[in-house]
Design a protein around this motif. Structure first.
Motif, short mmCIF file in Angstrom:
data_model
loop_
_atom_site.label_atom_id
_atom_site.label_comp_id
_atom_site.label_asym_id
_atom_site.label_seq_id
_atom_site.Cartn_x
_atom_site.Cartn_y
_atom_site.Cartn_z
N ASP A 1 9.15 -4.45 -12.11
CA ASP A 1 9.40 -3.13 -11.55
C ASP A 1 8.08 -2.56 -11.07
O ASP A 1 7.10 -2.51 -11.81
CB ASP A 1 10.02 -2.21 -12.60
N VAL A 2 8.07 -2.12 -9.81
CA VAL A 2 6.85 -1.63 -9.17
C VAL A 2 7.07 -0.19 -8.73
O VAL A 2 8.09 0.13 -8.11
CB VAL A 2 6.48 -2.49 -7.95
N SER A 3 6.14 0.68 -9.05
CA SER A 3 6.15 2.04 -8.52
C SER A 3 4.75 2.38 -8.04
O SER A 3 3.75 1.92 -8.62
CB SER A 3 6.62 3.05 -9.57
N ALA A 4 4.66 3.16 -6.98
CA ALA A 4 3.35 3.43 -6.39
C ALA A 4 3.34 4.78 -5.70
O ALA A 4 4.36 5.23 -5.17
CB ALA A 4 2.98 2.33 -5.39
N THR A 5 2.18 5.40 -5.71
CA THR A 5 1.91 6.60 -4.91
C THR A 5 0.70 6.30 -4.04
O THR A 5 -0.35 5.88 -4.55
CB THR A 5 1.64 7.82 -5.80
N LEU A 6 0.86 6.52 -2.72
CA LEU A 6 -0.17 6.18 -1.75
C LEU A 6 -0.81 7.43 -1.17
O LEU A 6 -0.14 8.44 -0.95
CB LEU A 6 0.42 5.34 -0.62
N PHE A 7 -2.11 7.33 -0.87
CA PHE A 7 -2.86 8.42 -0.26
C PHE A 7 -3.61 7.85 0.93
O PHE A 7 -4.51 7.01 0.77
CB PHE A 7 -3.84 9.03 -1.27
N ALA A 8 -3.25 8.30 2.13
CA ALA A 8 -3.83 7.74 3.35
C ALA A 8 -5.15 8.42 3.69
O ALA A 8 -5.31 9.63 3.52
CB ALA A 8 -2.86 7.89 4.51
N ARG A 9 -6.10 7.63 4.17
CA ARG A 9 -7.35 8.16 4.71
C ARG A 9 -7.21 8.50 6.19
O ARG A 9 -8.01 9.25 6.75
CB ARG A 9 -8.48 7.15 4.53
N ARG A 10 -6.21 7.91 6.83
CA ARG A 10 -5.94 8.16 8.25
C ARG A 10 -4.45 8.04 8.48
O ARG A 10 -3.70 7.60 7.60
CB ARG A 10 -6.69 7.13 9.12
N ARG A 11 -3.98 8.41 9.65
CA ARG A 11 -2.58 8.23 10.01
C ARG A 11 -2.31 6.73 10.17
O ARG A 11 -3.04 6.02 10.88
CB ARG A 11 -2.28 8.96 11.33
N ILE A 12 -1.25 6.25 9.50
CA ILE A 12 -0.91 4.82 9.55
C ILE A 12 0.55 4.70 10.01
O ILE A 12 1.47 5.19 9.35
CB ILE A 12 -1.08 4.15 8.18
N GLU A 13 0.76 4.01 11.12
CA GLU A 13 2.10 3.86 11.68
C GLU A 13 2.72 2.51 11.37
O GLU A 13 3.93 2.33 11.57
CB GLU A 13 2.05 4.06 13.20
N ASP A 14 1.93 1.56 10.90
CA ASP A 14 2.46 0.21 10.67
C ASP A 14 2.20 -0.21 9.23
O ASP A 14 1.64 -1.27 8.96
CB ASP A 14 1.86 -0.79 11.66
N LEU A 15 2.63 0.63 8.31
CA LEU A 15 2.46 0.38 6.87
C LEU A 15 3.60 -0.49 6.37
O LEU A 15 4.78 -0.17 6.57
CB LEU A 15 2.44 1.72 6.13
N GLY A 16 3.28 -1.60 5.71
CA GLY A 16 4.29 -2.52 5.21
C GLY A 16 4.49 -2.34 3.71
O GLY A 16 3.56 -2.53 2.92
N ILE A 17 5.71 -1.97 3.31
CA ILE A 17 6.05 -1.77 1.91
C ILE A 17 6.67 -3.04 1.34
O ILE A 17 7.50 -3.68 2.00
CB ILE A 17 7.04 -0.59 1.75
#
Length: 504
Positions: free
Chosen positions: A223-239
């Protein structure tokens, strides 16, 4: 005491806050200059450095879980930190050369006392009591591999991907820079064993706080859970990205004429298809290919229910590789928790001329970009197993073949330039109830970028099941998209076979 080795307060909230604060500053990769004595090690020389088999960094000799580390060197030159968590306090695990067997290597000058580790693995009596098998490993960027009972390593999972499928070779590889391990939960019944650990992800564009809960078994799950914080705008983020290898298989035998590859093995792949469960209830099977040039395929949906790279073919005779055991490679099935919202599955298929390259990548890409001021949270379960036939009650695709139109031996059959014959074997599930009356089945075909010349179904008693035969015509400049499934009246009885083809 070195401040890096001092115990620190630790909790999931503290990890999330650390990832948030880290994202507010420019990326500063951790690490040190790797000593020249290990910097130049090739693959074989690096693999000679092994963690001593009875060692356990968990400091719990009676545990069924055994934590071991990988040594820095070869491609793995960025150290990661490992920590043990007791209560609310994390104590760093110090590197020690005494934990390793260096084989014939003798380093002069000696390696630094604070060198650090390249990654880690967890051993566990997965297949036999008392025999410590490798259960999971994390090494290289955010890559990790997990096994269930009776499996050998094949495909990999990743914590995150950014920019896969680009033609500019600028894909970004986030990496797990630090891990925290809690004492394993073990009881009288190994079926209840559990390991909880956490990780800090970092890259030039993003940071993330990850939590993992691992349950070993016939089908191991994490089981995986995550919270992400971007340094820049990302349009092609793969989950929840997955990476695999597909070189040759039953539906893609180009190696005889294109690559001139001469080998005794009929098939070589860690995965042979992409399985999808979309918001509209459709189950899709997309056979993998080794294309001549990179190809991208997309499947859009509003509420993804599941996806995975699967190794369906479990017949040793189709591989004939005693050492690599492709028939025992696991399938990975991703089951999202909650609604991930609108987005698409992106499948990347890269061209490869041998079986050493991981040329397949699949991930979920959200429709909305992630912004620096808007954290993103997601969770999912990854299942590692050999048999996922019970995921759906529908009949499933067992085989995909293709050949020139007229390849069945009918000498008077009309020839069609730019046409191809596809043969799809369906079996199992709801389809079994219709095998006594195959005439009640219809094949439903949709073609984009071409046209169907004809289609029909015929019994395949060898499965037992049904073979659908499609003759499709296209044009050399177009990509042809084909999907097909079997129905009885208005009711689907099989998953949908999905394929991409170009006239060659």
């Amino acid at each position: 005491m070195n401040n890096l080795l001092a115990p620190r307060w630790f909790g999931a909230a503290e990890l999330e806050d650390r990832a948030r604060r880290l994202a507010q500053f420019p990326h500063d990769p951790p690490g040190r200059r790797v000593p020249a004595s290990i910097n130049g090690l090739d693959w074989d020389a690096w693999r000679e450095i092994r963690f001593k088999p009875d060692g356990n960094l968990l400091d719990s000799p009676n545990s069924r879980f055994r934590l071991q580390a990988f040594h820095l060197g070869h491609l793995f030159k960025r150290p990661v930190r490992l920590n043990l968590v007791r209560g609310d306090v994390a104590e760093p695990i110090a590197y020690s050369a005494n934990d390793f067997d260096y084989g014939h290597h003798a380093f002069d000058p000696p390696l630094p006392a604070d060198l650090g580790y390249a990654g880690w693995r967890m051993n566990y009596p997965l297949n036999k009591p008392g025999v410590m098998d490798e259960l999971i490993s994390f090494i290289g960027s955010s890559y990790f591999r997990l096994l269930g009972r009776g499996q050998v390593y094949g495909l990999s999972a990743r914590g995150l991907s950014i920019g896969t499928g680009r033609l500019d070779n600028n894909e970004e590889f986030p990496f797990f820079r630090e891990f925290w391990f809690r004492a394993p939960e073990e009881g009288a019944d190994p079926a209840n064993d559990k390991l909880v650990f956490h990780a800090l992800l970092d890259s030039p564009s993003i940071t993330g706080a990850y939590s993992f809960e691992l349950h070993p078994g016939d089908v191991s799950r994490i089981d995986v859970s995550a919270t992400l914080f971007a340094r820049r705008r990302i349009e092609d983020l793969g989950i929840a990205p997955l990476t695999s290898m597909y070189f040759i298989g039953e539906n893609d035998r180009h190696y005889n004429d294109r690559n001139r590859y001469d080998d005794y093995r009929p098939e070589m792949h860690d995965s042979d298809g992409l399985k999808l469960h979309l918001a509209d209830g459709r189950w899709i099977w997309r056979p993998l290919r080794n294309p001549q040039i990179q190809e991208l395929s997309y499947y859009h949906t509003t509420d993804l229910r599941g996806f995975g790279l699967m190794q369906r073919d479990r017949d040793f005779s189709h591989y004939q590789d005693i050492d690599l055991a492709y028939q025992q490679r696991p399938s990975y099935w991703i089951e999202p928790k909650g609604n991930w919202g609108p987005g698409r599955i992106e499948l990347v298929e890269l061209a490869t001329k041998d079986e050493t390259a991981d040329n397949i990548v699949v991930a979920w890409l959200p429709k909305e970009a992630i912004e620096p001021d808007k954290p993103m949270t997601f969770a999912y379960t990854l299942h590692a197993g050999l048999d996922f036939s019970k995921l759906s009650q529908l009949g499933r695709v067992e085989h995909t073949f293709n050949a020139p139109v007229g390849a069945l031996g009918a000498v008077r059959e009309q020839k069609h330039h730019g046409a191809r014959r596809f043969l799809i074997d369906f079996a199992g599930g709801e389809l079994d109830r219709h095998l006594a009356k195959p005439e009640s089945l219809q094949v439903v075909v949709n073609v984009t970028g071409g046209k169907t010349i004809r289609s029909f179904v015929t019994p395949n008693p060898q499965l037992p099941g049904v073979r659908a035969i499609l003759d499709v015509k296209g044009f050399p400049t177009d990509t042809i998209y084909i999907d097909a499934h079997l129905r009885a009246g208005d009711v689907p009885v099989t998953e949908t076979w999905s394929y991409r083809w170009k006239v060659e």
